[in-house]
Enzyme design. Structure first.
Site, PDB file in Angstrom:
ATOM      1  N   LYS A   1      -3.758 -26.395  41.166  1.00 42.20           N
ATOM      2  CA  LYS A   1      -2.723 -25.568  41.800  1.00 42.20           C
ATOM      3  C   LYS A   1      -1.541 -25.387  40.863  1.00 42.20           C
ATOM      4  O   LYS A   1      -1.011 -26.353  40.319  1.00 42.20           O
ATOM      5  CB  LYS A   1      -2.223 -26.244  43.087  1.00 42.20           C
ATOM      6  CG  LYS A   1      -2.944 -25.798  44.328  1.00 42.20           C
ATOM      7  CD  LYS A   1      -2.411 -26.508  45.545  1.00 42.20           C
ATOM      8  CE  LYS A   1      -1.504 -25.636  46.357  1.00 42.20           C
ATOM      9  NZ  LYS A   1      -1.090 -26.276  47.609  1.00 42.20           N
ATOM     10  N   LEU A   2      -1.136 -24.144  40.719  1.00 39.56           N
ATOM     11  CA  LEU A   2       0.006 -23.796  39.870  1.00 39.56           C
ATOM     12  C   LEU A   2       0.898 -22.825  40.628  1.00 39.56           C
ATOM     13  O   LEU A   2       0.403 -21.979  41.375  1.00 39.56           O
ATOM     14  CB  LEU A   2      -0.488 -23.099  38.596  1.00 39.56           C
ATOM     15  CG  LEU A   2      -1.360 -23.925  37.651  1.00 39.56           C
ATOM     16  CD1 LEU A   2      -2.339 -23.024  36.911  1.00 39.56           C
ATOM     17  CD2 LEU A   2      -0.484 -24.677  36.654  1.00 39.56           C
TER      18      LEU A   2
END
EC number: 2.2.1.2
Length: 320
Positions: free
Chosen positions: A135-136
Protein backbone atom coordinates in the site's frame (compact mmCIF):
# COMPACT_ATOMS: atom_id res chain seq x y z
CA UNK A 1 -38.46 -6.87 -0.37
CA UNK A 2 -36.26 -9.30 1.53
CA UNK A 3 -34.01 -12.15 0.50
CA UNK A 4 -33.32 -15.36 2.40
CA UNK A 5 -29.59 -14.66 2.36
CA UNK A 6 -27.96 -11.73 4.13
CA UNK A 7 -26.95 -8.55 2.33
CA UNK A 8 -23.32 -9.51 2.97
CA UNK A 9 -23.82 -12.89 1.25
CA UNK A 10 -25.63 -11.22 -1.66
CA UNK A 11 -22.92 -8.57 -2.00
CA UNK A 12 -20.27 -11.32 -2.16
CA UNK A 13 -22.04 -12.65 -5.29
CA UNK A 14 -21.29 -9.45 -7.24
CA UNK A 15 -18.28 -7.87 -5.52
CA UNK A 16 -15.14 -9.22 -3.86
CA UNK A 17 -15.55 -8.32 -0.17
CA UNK A 18 -12.39 -7.32 1.70
CA UNK A 19 -12.03 -6.80 5.47
CA UNK A 20 -10.75 -3.37 6.48
CA UNK A 21 -9.25 -4.41 9.81
CA UNK A 22 -6.30 -6.03 11.52
CA UNK A 23 -8.57 -7.91 13.93
CA UNK A 24 -8.22 -11.65 13.30
CA UNK A 25 -11.45 -12.57 15.10
CA UNK A 26 -13.51 -10.16 12.97
CA UNK A 27 -11.89 -11.51 9.80
CA UNK A 28 -12.59 -15.12 10.78
CA UNK A 29 -16.23 -14.23 11.47
CA UNK A 30 -17.04 -12.59 8.12
CA UNK A 31 -14.84 -14.70 5.79
CA UNK A 32 -13.72 -12.01 3.34
CA UNK A 33 -11.51 -12.77 0.33
CA UNK A 34 -8.75 -10.30 1.27
CA UNK A 35 -7.85 -7.92 4.09
CA UNK A 36 -6.40 -4.42 4.22
CA UNK A 37 -4.42 -2.83 7.03
CA UNK A 38 -3.05 0.67 7.56
CA UNK A 39 -1.05 2.36 10.37
CA UNK A 40 -4.25 3.28 12.25
CA UNK A 41 -5.60 -0.28 12.09
CA UNK A 42 -2.20 -1.72 13.08
CA UNK A 43 -2.05 0.59 16.09
CA UNK A 44 -5.50 -0.65 17.12
CA UNK A 45 -4.55 -4.30 16.54
CA UNK A 46 -1.25 -3.99 18.43
CA UNK A 47 -3.23 -2.88 21.49
CA UNK A 48 -5.42 -6.03 21.49
CA UNK A 49 -4.55 -8.60 24.19
CA UNK A 50 -4.29 -11.50 21.72
CA UNK A 51 -1.59 -9.65 19.75
CA UNK A 52 0.82 -9.01 22.62
CA UNK A 53 2.86 -12.10 21.72
CA UNK A 54 3.38 -10.73 18.20
CA UNK A 55 4.37 -7.33 19.58
CA UNK A 56 7.00 -8.98 21.79
CA UNK A 57 8.24 -11.13 18.89
CA UNK A 58 8.67 -8.07 16.66
CA UNK A 59 10.67 -6.27 19.35
CA UNK A 60 12.87 -9.33 19.98
CA UNK A 61 13.49 -9.68 16.23
CA UNK A 62 14.36 -5.97 15.85
CA UNK A 63 17.04 -6.33 18.54
CA UNK A 64 18.77 -8.99 16.44
CA UNK A 65 18.82 -6.76 13.35
CA UNK A 66 20.60 -3.66 14.64
CA UNK A 67 22.33 -2.09 17.64
CA UNK A 68 20.96 1.32 16.69
CA UNK A 69 17.93 2.24 18.84
CA UNK A 70 16.19 4.26 16.10
CA UNK A 71 16.66 1.49 13.55
CA UNK A 72 15.32 -1.08 16.04
CA UNK A 73 12.06 0.88 16.34
CA UNK A 74 11.69 1.09 12.55
CA UNK A 75 12.43 -2.64 12.21
CA UNK A 76 10.00 -3.56 14.99
CA UNK A 77 7.23 -1.49 13.36
CA UNK A 78 7.84 -3.15 9.99
CA UNK A 79 7.94 -6.58 11.64
CA UNK A 80 4.66 -6.12 13.53
CA UNK A 81 2.92 -5.08 10.30
CA UNK A 82 4.19 -8.26 8.62
CA UNK A 83 3.46 -10.54 11.62
CA UNK A 84 -0.13 -9.28 11.76
CA UNK A 85 -0.31 -9.76 7.98
CA UNK A 86 0.89 -13.36 8.36
CA UNK A 87 -1.81 -14.10 10.94
CA UNK A 88 -4.45 -12.64 8.61
CA UNK A 89 -3.15 -14.72 5.68
CA UNK A 90 -3.86 -17.87 7.69
CA UNK A 91 -7.55 -16.94 7.43
CA UNK A 92 -8.12 -15.11 4.13
CA UNK A 93 -7.67 -17.06 0.90
CA UNK A 94 -6.55 -13.96 -1.01
CA UNK A 95 -4.26 -11.06 -0.29
CA UNK A 96 -3.12 -8.84 2.54
CA UNK A 97 -2.43 -5.15 1.94
CA UNK A 98 0.49 -3.84 4.03
CA UNK A 99 1.25 -0.13 4.02
CA UNK A 100 4.54 1.66 3.46
CA UNK A 101 5.39 4.24 6.17
CA UNK A 102 3.35 7.38 5.36
CA UNK A 103 6.42 9.54 6.06
CA UNK A 104 7.86 8.22 2.79
CA UNK A 105 4.88 9.46 0.74
CA UNK A 106 6.95 12.03 -1.16
CA UNK A 107 10.05 9.87 -1.67
CA UNK A 108 9.85 7.41 -4.55
CA UNK A 109 13.14 5.60 -3.95
CA UNK A 110 12.64 5.28 -0.17
CA UNK A 111 9.13 3.90 -0.80
CA UNK A 112 10.55 1.29 -3.19
CA UNK A 113 13.25 0.33 -0.65
CA UNK A 114 10.64 -0.05 2.11
CA UNK A 115 8.41 -2.13 -0.19
CA UNK A 116 11.35 -4.44 -0.97
CA UNK A 117 11.99 -4.84 2.77
CA UNK A 118 8.35 -5.72 3.54
CA UNK A 119 8.18 -8.15 0.62
CA UNK A 120 11.43 -9.83 1.73
CA UNK A 121 10.02 -10.29 5.24
CA UNK A 122 6.88 -11.93 3.83
CA UNK A 123 8.94 -14.07 1.43
CA UNK A 124 11.17 -15.25 4.30
CA UNK A 125 8.01 -16.41 6.08
CA UNK A 126 7.04 -18.46 3.01
CA UNK A 127 4.51 -16.04 1.52
CA UNK A 128 4.73 -15.45 -2.23
CA UNK A 129 4.26 -12.05 -3.86
CA UNK A 130 0.87 -12.99 -5.29
CA UNK A 131 -0.63 -12.86 -1.79
CA UNK A 132 0.65 -9.38 -0.93
CA UNK A 133 -0.30 -5.86 -1.95
CA UNK A 134 2.04 -3.03 -1.01
CA UNK A 135 0.00 0.00 0.00
CA UNK A 136 1.26 3.42 -1.02
CA UNK A 137 -0.32 6.86 -0.79
CA UNK A 138 -1.51 8.15 -4.19
CA UNK A 139 0.95 11.02 -4.33
CA UNK A 140 2.85 11.48 -7.60
CA UNK A 141 5.89 9.93 -5.88
CA UNK A 142 3.85 7.00 -4.53
CA UNK A 143 2.37 6.35 -7.98
CA UNK A 144 5.86 6.39 -9.54
CA UNK A 145 7.08 3.94 -6.87
CA UNK A 146 4.16 1.65 -7.71
CA UNK A 147 4.97 1.88 -11.42
CA UNK A 148 8.47 0.50 -10.80
CA UNK A 149 7.33 -2.11 -8.27
CA UNK A 150 4.66 -3.41 -10.67
CA UNK A 151 7.36 -3.87 -13.33
CA UNK A 152 9.26 -6.01 -10.78
CA UNK A 153 6.20 -8.19 -10.15
CA UNK A 154 5.26 -6.54 -6.84
CA UNK A 155 1.58 -5.61 -6.89
CA UNK A 156 0.48 -2.37 -5.27
CA UNK A 157 -2.62 -0.90 -3.65
CA UNK A 158 -2.72 2.87 -4.10
CA UNK A 159 -4.57 4.41 -1.21
CA UNK A 160 -5.68 7.84 0.02
CA UNK A 161 -7.20 8.34 -3.42
CA UNK A 162 -9.72 11.17 -3.64
CA UNK A 163 -9.56 12.51 -7.19
CA UNK A 164 -10.01 11.52 -10.79
CA UNK A 165 -6.45 12.75 -11.53
CA UNK A 166 -5.05 10.33 -8.94
CA UNK A 167 -7.15 7.47 -10.34
CA UNK A 168 -6.06 8.18 -13.90
CA UNK A 169 -2.36 8.43 -13.00
CA UNK A 170 -2.55 5.13 -11.06
CA UNK A 171 -4.09 3.26 -14.00
CA UNK A 172 -1.59 4.78 -16.42
CA UNK A 173 1.22 3.62 -14.11
CA UNK A 174 -0.12 0.05 -14.27
CA UNK A 175 -1.10 -0.16 -10.60
CA UNK A 176 -2.71 -3.47 -9.66
CA UNK A 177 -5.38 -1.85 -7.45
CA UNK A 178 -6.63 1.50 -6.19
CA UNK A 179 -8.54 2.32 -3.00
CA UNK A 180 -10.71 5.35 -3.79
CA UNK A 181 -12.10 6.72 -0.52
CA UNK A 182 -15.83 7.28 -0.14
CA UNK A 183 -16.60 8.38 3.42
CA UNK A 184 -13.76 10.86 3.73
CA UNK A 185 -14.99 12.63 0.58
CA UNK A 186 -18.46 12.84 2.14
CA UNK A 187 -16.92 14.20 5.36
CA UNK A 188 -15.25 17.03 3.42
CA UNK A 189 -18.41 18.01 1.55
CA UNK A 190 -20.52 17.97 4.72
CA UNK A 191 -18.06 20.29 6.41
CA UNK A 192 -17.61 22.50 3.34
CA UNK A 193 -21.29 22.90 2.45
CA UNK A 194 -22.88 22.59 5.90
CA UNK A 195 -25.24 20.05 4.32
CA UNK A 196 -25.65 17.00 6.52
CA UNK A 197 -27.86 14.64 4.59
CA UNK A 198 -27.02 13.19 1.21
CA UNK A 199 -29.06 10.44 -0.44
CA UNK A 200 -26.70 7.50 -0.97
CA UNK A 201 -26.79 7.85 -4.77
CA UNK A 202 -25.90 11.57 -4.44
CA UNK A 203 -23.13 10.96 -1.89
CA UNK A 204 -20.06 12.71 -3.39
CA UNK A 205 -17.83 9.74 -2.47
CA UNK A 206 -20.17 7.29 -4.20
CA UNK A 207 -20.35 9.55 -7.28
CA UNK A 208 -16.52 9.73 -7.37
CA UNK A 209 -15.97 5.95 -7.20
CA UNK A 210 -18.74 5.31 -9.75
CA UNK A 211 -17.14 7.68 -12.26
CA UNK A 212 -13.67 6.15 -11.72
CA UNK A 213 -15.06 2.61 -12.14
CA UNK A 214 -16.88 3.53 -15.36
CA UNK A 215 -13.84 5.36 -16.77
CA UNK A 216 -11.52 2.41 -16.10
CA UNK A 217 -13.87 -0.06 -17.77
CA UNK A 218 -14.48 2.23 -20.77
CA UNK A 219 -10.74 2.76 -21.23
CA UNK A 220 -9.93 -0.93 -20.77
CA UNK A 221 -7.69 -0.41 -17.73
CA UNK A 222 -7.07 -3.59 -15.72
CA UNK A 223 -6.45 -1.75 -12.44
CA UNK A 224 -8.85 -3.09 -9.80
CA UNK A 225 -11.20 -0.54 -8.19
CA UNK A 226 -11.67 -1.22 -4.47
CA UNK A 227 -13.97 1.31 -2.79
CA UNK A 228 -12.83 2.14 0.75
CA UNK A 229 -13.60 4.31 3.78
CA UNK A 230 -17.33 3.84 4.26
CA UNK A 231 -19.50 5.77 6.69
CA UNK A 232 -22.71 3.71 6.29
CA UNK A 233 -24.06 0.68 4.44
CA UNK A 234 -25.98 2.95 2.05
CA UNK A 235 -22.66 3.92 0.44
CA UNK A 236 -21.65 0.26 0.15
CA UNK A 237 -24.96 -0.80 -1.44
CA UNK A 238 -24.72 2.01 -4.02
CA UNK A 239 -21.38 0.51 -5.12
CA UNK A 240 -22.57 -3.12 -5.33
CA UNK A 241 -20.86 -4.56 -8.39
CA UNK A 242 -17.62 -2.61 -7.88
CA UNK A 243 -14.57 -4.89 -8.38
CA UNK A 244 -13.86 -4.97 -4.63
CA UNK A 245 -15.05 -3.15 -1.53
CA UNK A 246 -13.06 -3.04 1.71
CA UNK A 247 -15.42 -2.85 4.66
CA UNK A 248 -14.98 -2.44 8.42
CA UNK A 249 -16.22 -5.23 10.74
CA UNK A 250 -18.96 -2.94 12.12
CA UNK A 251 -20.47 -2.36 8.67
CA UNK A 252 -20.02 -6.04 7.69
CA UNK A 253 -22.01 -6.88 10.81
CA UNK A 254 -24.84 -4.58 9.66
CA UNK A 255 -24.85 -6.18 6.21
CA UNK A 256 -24.81 -9.67 7.75
CA UNK A 257 -27.82 -8.79 9.90
CA UNK A 258 -30.01 -7.55 7.03
CA UNK A 259 -31.80 -9.68 4.43
CA UNK A 260 -33.00 -6.79 2.26
CA UNK A 261 -32.34 -7.38 -1.43
CA UNK A 262 -29.05 -6.07 -2.83
CA UNK A 263 -29.28 -4.69 -6.36
CA UNK A 264 -26.15 -4.55 -8.50
CA UNK A 265 -25.46 -0.88 -9.26
CA UNK A 266 -22.14 -1.05 -11.11
CA UNK A 267 -21.51 -3.21 -14.18
CA UNK A 268 -18.36 -3.30 -16.29
CA UNK A 269 -19.01 -2.02 -19.80
CA UNK A 270 -17.08 -2.94 -22.94
CA UNK A 271 -13.84 -1.03 -23.42
CA UNK A 272 -14.62 1.26 -26.35
CA UNK A 273 -12.72 4.48 -25.67
CA UNK A 274 -9.30 5.26 -27.08
CA UNK A 275 -6.72 5.75 -24.36
CA UNK A 276 -5.62 9.34 -23.85
CA UNK A 277 -1.99 10.42 -23.56
CA UNK A 278 -0.76 9.75 -20.00
CA UNK A 279 -0.99 12.58 -17.48
CA UNK A 280 2.30 14.39 -17.00
CA UNK A 281 3.53 15.30 -13.53
CA UNK A 282 2.69 18.94 -14.23
CA UNK A 283 -0.87 18.07 -15.30
CA UNK A 284 -1.31 15.79 -12.28
CA UNK A 285 -0.16 18.47 -9.84
CA UNK A 286 -2.28 21.13 -11.53
CA UNK A 287 -5.43 18.99 -11.42
CA UNK A 288 -4.79 18.15 -7.76
CA UNK A 289 -4.29 21.83 -6.98
CA UNK A 290 -7.63 22.61 -8.67
CA UNK A 291 -9.34 20.09 -6.35
CA UNK A 292 -9.28 21.45 -2.78
CA UNK A 293 -11.08 18.39 -1.39
CA UNK A 294 -8.52 15.92 -2.79
CA UNK A 295 -5.56 18.13 -1.85
CA UNK A 296 -6.74 18.58 1.74
CA UNK A 297 -7.84 14.98 2.26
CA UNK A 298 -4.64 13.49 0.84
CA UNK A 299 -2.51 15.73 3.08
CA UNK A 300 -4.68 15.03 6.13
CA UNK A 301 -4.63 11.27 5.48
CA UNK A 302 -0.83 11.22 5.31
CA UNK A 303 -0.59 13.30 8.50
CA UNK A 304 -3.04 11.08 10.39
CA UNK A 305 -1.36 7.84 9.31
CA UNK A 306 1.94 9.35 10.43
CA UNK A 307 0.49 10.26 13.85
CA UNK A 308 -0.61 6.63 14.34
CA UNK A 309 2.70 5.27 13.02
CA UNK A 310 4.53 7.42 15.60
CA UNK A 311 2.16 6.20 18.37
CA UNK A 312 2.86 2.60 17.37
CA UNK A 313 6.61 3.28 17.40
CA UNK A 314 6.28 4.88 20.85
CA UNK A 315 4.59 1.68 22.12
CA UNK A 316 7.43 -0.38 20.64
CA UNK A 317 10.13 1.97 22.01
CA UNK A 318 8.80 1.40 25.51
CA UNK A 319 9.40 -2.34 25.02
CA UNK A 320 12.88 -2.07 23.48
Amino acid sequence: MTNSSSQLAQLKQMTTVVADTGDIEAIAKFQPQDATTNPSLLLKAASLPNYQGLVKDSVAWAKTQSDNAEQQVIDAADKISVLIGLEILKIVPGRISTEVDARLSFDTSASITKAHKLIAMYNEAGISNDRILIKLASTWEGIKAAEQLEQEGINCNLTLLFSFAQARACAEAGAYLISPFVGRILDWYKKDTGRNDYASNEDPGVVSVTSIFNYYKLQGFNTVVMGASFRNIGEILELAGCDRLTISPQLMEELANSTDTVIQKLTACEATAEKEAALSQAEFRWQMNEDPMATEKLAEGIRNFTIDQVKLEKQLTDLL
